[in-house]
Design a protein around this motif. Structure first.
Motif, PDB file in Angstrom:
ATOM      1  N   TRP A 114       0.775  -1.397  -0.098  1.00 25.91           N
ATOM      2  CA  TRP A 114      -0.168  -0.558   0.270  1.00 25.91           C
ATOM      3  C   TRP A 114       0.761   1.461  -0.001  1.00 25.91           C
ATOM      4  O   TRP A 114       0.885   2.543  -0.971  1.00 25.91           O
ATOM      5  N   PRO A 115       2.159   1.414   0.631  1.00 33.33           N
ATOM      6  CA  PRO A 115       2.576   2.278   0.643  1.00 33.33           C
ATOM      7  C   PRO A 115       3.477   2.766  -0.512  1.00 33.33           C
ATOM      8  O   PRO A 115       3.229   3.905  -1.301  1.00 33.33           O
ATOM      9  N   VAL A 116       3.900   1.454  -1.330  1.00 31.10           N
ATOM     10  CA  VAL A 116       4.425   1.866  -2.785  1.00 31.10           C
ATOM     11  C   VAL A 116       3.750   2.456  -3.550  1.00 31.10           C
ATOM     12  O   VAL A 116       3.912   2.574  -4.026  1.00 31.10           O
ATOM     13  N   ARG A 117       2.599   1.496  -3.284  1.00 33.34           N
ATOM     14  CA  ARG A 117       1.511   1.883  -4.800  1.00 33.34           C
ATOM     15  C   ARG A 117       1.460   3.336  -4.520  1.00 33.34           C
ATOM     16  O   ARG A 117       0.653   4.259  -5.172  1.00 33.34           O
ATOM     17  N   THR A 118       0.588   3.998  -3.466  1.00 31.21           N
ATOM     18  CA  THR A 118       0.145   5.117  -2.998  1.00 31.21           C
ATOM     19  C   THR A 118       1.453   6.101  -3.524  1.00 31.21           C
ATOM     20  O   THR A 118       0.628   7.521  -3.980  1.00 31.21           O
ATOM     21  N   PHE A 119       2.503   5.782  -3.307  1.00 33.08           N
ATOM     22  CA  PHE A 119       3.548   7.127  -3.540  1.00 33.08           C
ATOM     23  C   PHE A 119       3.943   6.760  -4.957  1.00 33.08           C
ATOM     24  O   PHE A 119       3.827   7.586  -5.803  1.00 33.08           O
ATOM     25  N   CYS A 120       3.632   5.677  -5.907  1.00 25.67           N
ATOM     26  CA  CYS A 120       3.958   5.921  -6.573  1.00 25.67           C
ATOM     27  C   CYS A 120       2.851   6.491  -7.930  1.00 25.67           C
ATOM     28  O   CYS A 120       3.208   7.304  -8.982  1.00 25.67           O
ATOM     29  N   ALA A 121       1.161   6.336  -7.549  1.00 26.46           N
ATOM     30  CA  ALA A 121       0.258   6.761  -8.256  1.00 26.46           C
ATOM     31  C   ALA A 121       0.217   8.051  -7.315  1.00 26.46           C
ATOM     32  O   ALA A 121      -0.235   8.982  -8.585  1.00 26.46           O
ATOM     33  N   ARG A 122       0.805   8.860  -6.955  1.00 21.98           N
ATOM     34  CA  ARG A 122       1.219  10.002  -7.152  1.00 21.98           C
ATOM     35  C   ARG A 122       2.030  10.886  -7.857  1.00 21.98           C
ATOM     36  O   ARG A 122       1.264  11.716  -8.050  1.00 21.98           O
ATOM     37  N   CYS A 123       3.584  10.366  -6.893  1.00 21.53           N
ATOM     38  CA  CYS A 123       4.437  10.666  -8.312  1.00 21.53           C
ATOM     39  C   CYS A 123       3.803  10.617  -9.480  1.00 21.53           C
ATOM     40  O   CYS A 123       4.046  11.423 -10.198  1.00 21.53           O
ATOM     41  N   ILE A 124       3.566   9.776 -10.156  1.00 20.85           N
ATOM     42  CA  ILE A 124       2.661   9.926 -12.452  1.00 20.85           C
ATOM     43  C   ILE A 124       1.292  10.476 -12.142  1.00 20.85           C
ATOM     44  O   ILE A 124       1.634  11.109 -12.816  1.00 20.85           O
ATOM     45  N   GLY A 125       0.865  10.385 -11.382  1.00 19.71           N
ATOM     46  CA  GLY A 125      -0.826  11.502 -11.459  1.00 19.71           C
ATOM     47  C   GLY A 125      -0.550  12.908 -10.507  1.00 19.71           C
ATOM     48  O   GLY A 125      -1.458  13.080 -11.661  1.00 19.71           O
ATOM     49  N   GLN A 126       0.936  12.897 -10.266  1.00 22.15           N
ATOM     50  CA  GLN A 126       0.740  14.337  -9.610  1.00 22.15           C
ATOM     51  C   GLN A 126      -0.324  14.909  -9.291  1.00 22.15           C
ATOM     52  O   GLN A 126      -1.124  15.908  -9.221  1.00 22.15           O
ATOM     53  N   LEU A 127      -1.392  14.129  -8.183  1.00 17.21           N
ATOM     54  CA  LEU A 127      -1.982  14.221  -7.599  1.00 17.21           C
ATOM     55  C   LEU A 127      -1.816  14.743  -6.225  1.00 17.21           C
ATOM     56  O   LEU A 127      -1.571  14.073  -5.537  1.00 17.21           O
ATOM     57  N   SER A 128      -2.755  15.412  -5.719  1.00 14.90           N
ATOM     58  CA  SER A 128      -2.832  16.064  -4.474  1.00 14.90           C
ATOM     59  C   SER A 128      -3.097  14.585  -3.510  1.00 14.90           C
ATOM     60  O   SER A 128      -3.986  13.715  -4.070  1.00 14.90           O
ATOM     61  N   THR A 154       0.254  10.045   5.150  1.00 11.46           N
ATOM     62  CA  THR A 154       1.206   8.391   5.379  1.00 11.46           C
ATOM     63  C   THR A 154       1.800   7.548   5.166  1.00 11.46           C
ATOM     64  O   THR A 154       3.078   7.602   4.748  1.00 11.46           O
ATOM     65  N   LEU A 155       0.824   7.244   3.908  1.00 11.19           N
ATOM     66  CA  LEU A 155       1.209   5.834   3.232  1.00 11.19           C
ATOM     67  C   LEU A 155       2.608   6.434   2.199  1.00 11.19           C
ATOM     68  O   LEU A 155       3.401   5.417   1.787  1.00 11.19           O
ATOM     69  N   TYR A 156       2.320   7.414   1.983  1.00 16.33           N
ATOM     70  CA  TYR A 156       2.666   8.183   0.601  1.00 16.33           C
ATOM     71  C   TYR A 156       4.144   8.232   1.239  1.00 16.33           C
ATOM     72  O   TYR A 156       5.309   7.769   0.051  1.00 16.33           O
ATOM     73  N   ASP A 157       4.403   8.887   2.049  1.00 15.50           N
ATOM     74  CA  ASP A 157       6.539   8.985   3.213  1.00 15.50           C
ATOM     75  C   ASP A 157       6.747   8.008   3.085  1.00 15.50           C
ATOM     76  O   ASP A 157       7.698   7.774   3.624  1.00 15.50           O
ATOM     77  N   GLN A 158       5.662   6.919   3.622  1.00 17.27           N
ATOM     78  CA  GLN A 158       6.740   5.352   4.116  1.00 17.27           C
ATOM     79  C   GLN A 158       6.895   4.874   2.840  1.00 17.27           C
ATOM     80  O   GLN A 158       7.532   4.242   2.480  1.00 17.27           O
ATOM     81  N   GLY A 159       5.978   4.844   1.256  1.00 16.62           N
ATOM     82  CA  GLY A 159       6.244   4.987  -0.300  1.00 16.62           C
ATOM     83  C   GLY A 159       7.336   4.829  -0.326  1.00 16.62           C
ATOM     84  O   GLY A 159       8.510   5.024  -0.772  1.00 16.62           O
ATOM     85  N   ARG A 160       7.597   6.252  -0.122  1.00 15.51           N
ATOM     86  CA  ARG A 160       8.706   7.179  -0.477  1.00 15.51           C
ATOM     87  C   ARG A 160       9.859   7.463   0.005  1.00 15.51           C
ATOM     88  O   ARG A 160      11.084   6.364  -0.122  1.00 15.51           O
ATOM     89  N   ALA A 161      10.223   6.637   1.500  1.00 13.71           N
ATOM     90  CA  ALA A 161      11.167   6.392   2.408  1.00 13.71           C
ATOM     91  C   ALA A 161      11.442   4.997   1.956  1.00 13.71           C
ATOM     92  O   ALA A 161      12.769   4.387   2.034  1.00 13.71           O
ATOM     93  N   VAL A 162      10.703   3.746   1.391  1.00 11.91           N
ATOM     94  CA  VAL A 162      11.121   2.800   0.496  1.00 11.91           C
ATOM     95  C   VAL A 162      12.289   2.218  -0.039  1.00 11.91           C
ATOM     96  O   VAL A 162      12.723   1.794  -0.529  1.00 11.91           O
ATOM     97  N   VAL A 163      11.298   3.673  -1.046  1.00 11.73           N
ATOM     98  CA  VAL A 163      11.387   3.372  -2.549  1.00 11.73           C
ATOM     99  C   VAL A 163      12.946   4.140  -2.253  1.00 11.73           C
ATOM    100  O   VAL A 163      13.984   3.539  -2.763  1.00 11.73           O
ATOM    101  N   GLY A 164      13.071   5.015  -1.546  1.00 13.06           N
ATOM    102  CA  GLY A 164      14.466   5.805  -1.715  1.00 13.06           C
ATOM    103  C   GLY A 164      15.328   4.792  -1.057  1.00 13.06           C
ATOM    104  O   GLY A 164      16.395   4.890  -1.346  1.00 13.06           O
ATOM    105  N   ASP A 165      15.163   4.975  -0.254  1.00 10.78           N
ATOM    106  CA  ASP A 165      15.666   3.734   0.874  1.00 10.78           C
ATOM    107  C   ASP A 165      16.821   2.253  -0.322  1.00 10.78           C
ATOM    108  O   ASP A 165      18.035   2.440  -0.725  1.00 10.78           O
ATOM    109  N   ARG A 166      15.345   1.099  -0.959  1.00  8.18           N
ATOM    110  CA  ARG A 166      16.362   0.817  -1.205  1.00  8.18           C
ATOM    111  C   ARG A 166      17.349   1.229  -3.063  1.00  8.18           C
ATOM    112  O   ARG A 166      17.692   0.667  -3.211  1.00  8.18           O
ATOM    113  N   PHE A 167      16.246   1.960  -3.405  1.00  9.78           N
ATOM    114  CA  PHE A 167      17.440   2.536  -4.321  1.00  9.78           C
ATOM    115  C   PHE A 167      18.828   3.405  -4.192  1.00  9.78           C
ATOM    116  O   PHE A 167      19.260   3.635  -5.331  1.00  9.78           O
ATOM    117  N   ALA A 168      18.319   3.485  -2.727  1.00  9.94           N
ATOM    118  CA  ALA A 168      19.727   4.849  -2.278  1.00  9.94           C
ATOM    119  C   ALA A 168      21.222   3.224  -2.179  1.00  9.94           C
ATOM    120  O   ALA A 168      22.337   3.602  -2.447  1.00  9.94           O
TER     121      ALA A 168
END
Length: 181
Positions: A114-128, A154-168
């Protein structure tokens, strides 16, 4: 190739993915695993496949039973040799061939789904936050929580942290990516 933020990688990956043609086109011809020569823990050189009680078969050390280290490898369709010529197809595809499967694993991960999907959806869709909450509450009614603006944040922040840490860890993000929020 190093990016500034996790959002930058996700947006550029999906833009690239959309630009390569038909959605069914997969630039990866073959993927597989290259296993380490020996166990990282005890240096034993014999491994066994273990699957009983697991959802996925895994390779483990024959002595200590710890999971055997491996690295996923991919071969692109077409010319299987990586050319040194800048601007070649392989050069153009190569960074994304690594990023796509890594992002997919996070996207499908039971704990981070849920966090990663929320993060991706908000990034790609540029939604509020409110737009994501409204859209998700209509599409994902069986989610184990209510879709509110606060939950999406909350989900967006969690997803951003997970994706960011993995990519770092993969060295696709600079160490200072968290400062670029």
């Amino acid at each position: 190739m190093v990016f500034d933020t996790p959002e930058d990688i996700v947006v550029r990956y999906f833009n690239w993915s959309a630009s390569i043609g038909a959605p069914a086109l997969d630039p990866v011809a073959v993927h597989g695993r290259v296993y380490a020569i020996e166990c990282k823990a005890c240096h034993h050189q014999i491994r066994h496949s273990k699957g009983k009680g697991l959802t996925i078969r895994t390779e483990v050390c024959g002595r200590c039973g710890r999971p055997w280290d491996f690295e996923d490898q991919f071969i692109l369709r077409g010319n299987l040799q990586i050319t040194r010529r800048p601007g070649s197809t392989e050069h153009w595809l190569s960074p994304w061939v690594d990023i796509g499967p890594e992002l997919q694993r996070l996207y499908d991960h039971r704990e981070h789904r849920w966090p990663v999907r929320t993060f991706c959806a908000r990034c790609i869709g540029q939604l509020s936050l409110r737009e994501v909450a409204t859209e998700a509450s209509e599409r994902f009614r069986r989610a184990p929580f209510a879709w509110t603006k606060e939950r999406v944040a909350t989900l967006y922040d969690q997803g951003r942290a997970v994706v960011g840490d993995r990519f770092a860890r993969k060295k696709w993000l600079g160490a200072e990516w968290r400062l670029a929020s």
